[in-house]
Scaffold this active site. Sequence first.
Site, mmCIF file in Angstrom:
data_model
loop_
_atom_site.group_PDB
_atom_site.id
_atom_site.type_symbol
_atom_site.label_atom_id
_atom_site.label_comp_id
_atom_site.label_asym_id
_atom_site.label_seq_id
_atom_site.Cartn_x
_atom_site.Cartn_y
_atom_site.Cartn_z
ATOM 1 N N ILE A 1 -2.123 75.777 -20.880
ATOM 2 C CA ILE A 1 -1.566 76.290 -22.131
ATOM 3 C C ILE A 1 -1.562 77.806 -22.127
ATOM 4 O O ILE A 1 -0.560 78.450 -22.455
ATOM 5 C CB ILE A 1 -2.338 75.747 -23.341
ATOM 6 C CG1 ILE A 1 -2.183 74.225 -23.432
ATOM 7 C CG2 ILE A 1 -1.845 76.405 -24.629
ATOM 8 C CD1 ILE A 1 -3.061 73.575 -24.486
ATOM 9 N N CYS B 1 -10.122 78.399 -24.416
ATOM 10 C CA CYS B 1 -11.242 77.925 -23.600
ATOM 11 C C CYS B 1 -11.721 76.563 -24.107
ATOM 12 O O CYS B 1 -11.504 76.204 -25.270
ATOM 13 C CB CYS B 1 -12.388 78.944 -23.629
ATOM 14 S SG CYS B 1 -12.865 79.467 -25.284
ATOM 15 N N PRO B 2 -12.373 75.786 -23.248
ATOM 16 C CA PRO B 2 -12.922 74.507 -23.697
ATOM 17 C C PRO B 2 -14.102 74.729 -24.625
ATOM 18 O O PRO B 2 -14.712 75.808 -24.636
ATOM 19 C CB PRO B 2 -13.366 73.838 -22.389
ATOM 20 C CG PRO B 2 -13.631 74.979 -21.452
ATOM 21 C CD PRO B 2 -12.626 76.041 -21.818
ATOM 22 N N ARG C 1 -10.097 74.503 -30.079
ATOM 23 C CA ARG C 1 -11.077 73.673 -30.775
ATOM 24 C C ARG C 1 -11.648 74.483 -31.930
ATOM 25 O O ARG C 1 -11.980 75.653 -31.789
ATOM 26 C CB ARG C 1 -12.205 73.236 -29.815
ATOM 27 C CG ARG C 1 -11.753 72.220 -28.764
ATOM 28 C CD ARG C 1 -11.431 70.878 -29.391
ATOM 29 N NE ARG C 1 -11.021 69.878 -28.416
ATOM 30 C CZ ARG C 1 -9.764 69.601 -28.114
ATOM 31 N NH1 ARG C 1 -8.789 70.298 -28.691
ATOM 32 N NH2 ARG C 1 -9.471 68.654 -27.237
ATOM 33 N N ASP D 1 -4.677 76.333 -36.079
ATOM 34 C CA ASP D 1 -4.192 74.955 -36.007
ATOM 35 C C ASP D 1 -5.355 73.977 -35.915
ATOM 36 O O ASP D 1 -5.159 72.774 -36.060
ATOM 37 C CB ASP D 1 -3.266 74.772 -34.802
ATOM 38 C CG ASP D 1 -2.591 73.413 -34.792
ATOM 39 O OD1 ASP D 1 -2.137 72.983 -35.863
ATOM 40 O OD2 ASP D 1 -2.541 72.774 -33.718
ATOM 41 N N GLU E 1 -12.101 68.941 -39.719
ATOM 42 C CA GLU E 1 -10.693 68.606 -39.936
ATOM 43 C C GLU E 1 -10.595 67.315 -40.745
ATOM 44 O O GLU E 1 -11.071 66.281 -40.299
ATOM 45 C CB GLU E 1 -9.970 68.459 -38.595
ATOM 46 C CG GLU E 1 -9.915 69.772 -37.819
ATOM 47 C CD GLU E 1 -9.181 69.646 -36.487
ATOM 48 O OE1 GLU E 1 -8.685 68.537 -36.162
ATOM 49 O OE2 GLU E 1 -9.099 70.641 -35.767
ATOM 50 N N HIS F 1 -3.688 70.715 -37.240
ATOM 51 C CA HIS F 1 -3.794 70.298 -35.835
ATOM 52 C C HIS F 1 -2.485 69.637 -35.377
ATOM 53 O O HIS F 1 -2.457 68.521 -34.866
ATOM 54 C CB HIS F 1 -4.964 69.335 -35.640
ATOM 55 C CG HIS F 1 -5.491 69.319 -34.235
ATOM 56 N ND1 HIS F 1 -6.769 68.924 -33.923
ATOM 57 C CD2 HIS F 1 -4.918 69.654 -33.046
ATOM 58 C CE1 HIS F 1 -6.972 69.000 -32.616
ATOM 59 N NE2 HIS F 1 -5.841 69.438 -32.064
#
Length: 345
Positions: free
Chosen positions: A191, A234-235, A263, A287, A292, A311
Amino acid sequence: FSGTVSAIPQKSPLFEMAAAGYSSDRPPAKKMKVVLINAGRLDFDNALDLSKIEEHAEITRYQSDASPEEILERVQGQDIVISKEIPVPGHIIEQFPASVRLIQEAGTGFNNVDLAAAKAKGITVCNCPAYSSDAVAHLVFTMILNFSCSLVPQMRMLQSGNRDNFTKCLQVPHFELQGKSLGLIGGSGGIGSKVATLAEALGMKVFVTSRSPKPNALPLEELLKTCDFVSLHCPLNAETKHLINKDTLKLMKPTAYLINSGRGSLIKETDLIEALQNKTIAGAGLDVQETEPPPADSPLYTLENVILTPHIGWKRLETRQRLMDIVADNIGAFLQGAPVNVVPL
């Protein structure tokens, strides 16, 4: 066995099923059973074609999200479990019936599945990398472009009856992107790379944080201090949780914008809200959020310098169809004894 059956890899679930249920005087064994435990998150508009999955397995689908206890009810008698972004905790996986051989997360992230419990139970876990890279990159740039011309504030002004942008000089920020700097935190993946390509096409300067040497790599602090836009790619793990917090936000320029399509917990949300209220930074495009949806009283819903979306980066129709096709391919490969996109356990 006939030549057809012996051609199936002997370690595959399909072989085991055939060995248990096939003989020359019996009908072929039944298809595997797969359950979509929360199909509503994926096929909320009933527009997806699931026929590729049906080629491999008989589908049972539940529309609503599920509590852990409801997950356990829904997986009974199933061989393959498909989930989308809901917690599948270890104490529930421990109680899965022996029939469950595969947990397929319909997405890239898999931190919602207890991998240690799956390993202990002998269950394979697969995910779907890269299915939404273009769509998410486009959303990131939708936010960047909106901030550059204050499109959302202009529309809010009109909706409230304020036409000052028409009757007076322009009342909102409005600037070109050419020559502006974009910092991508963890931006060397699929991405982030696509976001970088879009940025460079518009004449922006792109910088990344990277563990490996790169000509455009900057340390995190320097990137935050110098970039006009910062986008998170990043994760989420123990090292990156709340990477953006009160201290790191103070490093950013007061004219800078923060984008998060990764995230929610990469950002300490209370610190971000305070920074937005105090104009420590110019704005944020979110987003994803820590919770959430955000709580009903969250200031994120009403802050004028926030673009808030539920999201949606992966939710375009074409993106979701691509996702389900990858899920089908993963299931097919697993049944043939050559699983792909396996999450390391």
